[in-house]
Design an enzyme around this catalytic site. Structure first.
Site, PDB file in Angstrom:
ATOM      1  N   SER A   2       0.857  -1.185   0.000  1.00 17.28           N
ATOM      2  CA  SER A   2       0.000   0.000   0.000  1.00 17.28           C
ATOM      3  C   SER A   2       0.890   1.230   0.000  1.00 17.28           C
ATOM      4  O   SER A   2       2.072   1.150   0.365  1.00 17.28           O
ATOM      5  CB  SER A   2      -0.884  -0.003   1.256  1.00 17.28           C
ATOM      6  OG  SER A   2      -1.499   1.252   1.470  1.00 17.28           O
ATOM      7  N   TYR A  35      -1.660  -0.636  10.658  1.00 13.71           N
ATOM      8  CA  TYR A  35      -1.866  -1.012   9.251  1.00 13.71           C
ATOM      9  C   TYR A  35      -0.615  -0.705   8.438  1.00 13.71           C
ATOM     10  O   TYR A  35      -0.139  -1.547   7.658  1.00 13.71           O
ATOM     11  CB  TYR A  35      -3.066  -0.258   8.677  1.00 13.71           C
ATOM     12  CG  TYR A  35      -3.284  -0.529   7.204  1.00 13.71           C
ATOM     13  CD1 TYR A  35      -3.757  -1.759   6.768  1.00 13.71           C
ATOM     14  CD2 TYR A  35      -3.003   0.447   6.246  1.00 13.71           C
ATOM     15  CE1 TYR A  35      -3.954  -2.018   5.417  1.00 13.71           C
ATOM     16  CE2 TYR A  35      -3.195   0.204   4.904  1.00 13.71           C
ATOM     17  CZ  TYR A  35      -3.670  -1.030   4.488  1.00 13.71           C
ATOM     18  OH  TYR A  35      -3.853  -1.280   3.144  1.00 13.71           O
TER      19      TYR A  35
END
Length: 245
Positions: A142, A155
């Site tokens: 990501s 995350y």
């Protein structure tokens, strides 16, 4: 996209979003796709859609947090098709929150799915690819794997870890066994990831971003590009993000 034709591709997290889009695109270009996820009914719909459009696909109910399930998934594909050419570690969750909210179970979920799930996928398919002396492992990170923001600490940590794992895999395997390792890092993408958020603060923030991301098909095209390159060419890292953000 001729280099995609007839390749056996396993995709985790394939019941929606990027996984679904990638399975459909690769099947359109002649790959034999093995779609894995927990939602068996949704997988069946996707497989039927692929077959109706002339593609080849099968579905396997599997959870990436189980090493046994990942090993069974790899063996299923090997027995069905005789080889595994590409493994796409796509499954992921993003219940982001501030650390002081102490959502420990959600931290553990992200570690289990986003890090252990990737490692379990590698562990399941690496022996097969080493035996073949060929293969391609694609891991989804990501843009959060490059920059941490408030509420994304855990995350982001999992996605930084995926970057490290992918680079380590490349260094270990590319020269000795011709196994390619690619990192795909999406920016804001219109998927179900936001549905895993339970923090009221982050839910409010996420609602303002609704519809502003890119389509999963954009990430699918990046994955297809990496797979389609000839065996002597490695696309080691790609970042894809919305133009306006």
């Amino acid at each position: 996209m001729e280099n995609i034709r007839d390749k056996v591709v396993i995709i985790t997290g394939a019941s929606s979003g990027i996984g679904e889009a990638t399975g459909k695109l690769l099947a359109q270009h002649g790959a034999k796709v093995v779609l894995a996820a927990r939602r068996e009914d949704r997988l069946a719909e996707i497989v039927n859609d692929i077959k109706e459009h002339g593609g080849e696909a099968v579905a396997v109910k599997a959870d990436v947090v189980s090493i046994e399930a990942m090993q069974q998934l790899a063996q299923f594909a090997l027995q069905a098709y005789g080889r595994v050419d590409v493994w796409v570690n796509n499954a992921g969750v993003m219940p982001s929150s501030r650390l002081n909210e102490l959502r420990v179970s959600e931290w553990e979920q992200m570690i289990d799915v986003n890090i252990k799930g990737v490692l379990y996928g590698i562990a399941a398919v690496l022996p097969i690819m080493r035996e073949q002396q060929s293969g391609h492992i694609i891991n989804l990170s990501s843009t959060s794997g490059y920059q941490v923001s408030a509420t994304s600490a855990v995350y982001a940590a999992t996605k930084f870890a995926v970057r490290a794992i992918t680079e380590g895999l490349r260094l270990e395997e590319s020269a000795s066994s011709s196994i390619r390792a690619t990192l795909i890092s999406p920016g804001l993408t219109n998927t179900e990831l936001f549905s895993t958020i339970t923090s009221p603060e982050v839910q409010t923030f996420a609602s303002h971003l609704s519809g502003k991301g890119i389509l999963p098909a954009s990430i699918a095209r990046a994955i297809a590009f990496a797979i389609n390159e000839p065996d002597d060419t490695l696309v080691s890292e790609l970042m894809i993000r919305p133009t306006a953000l």
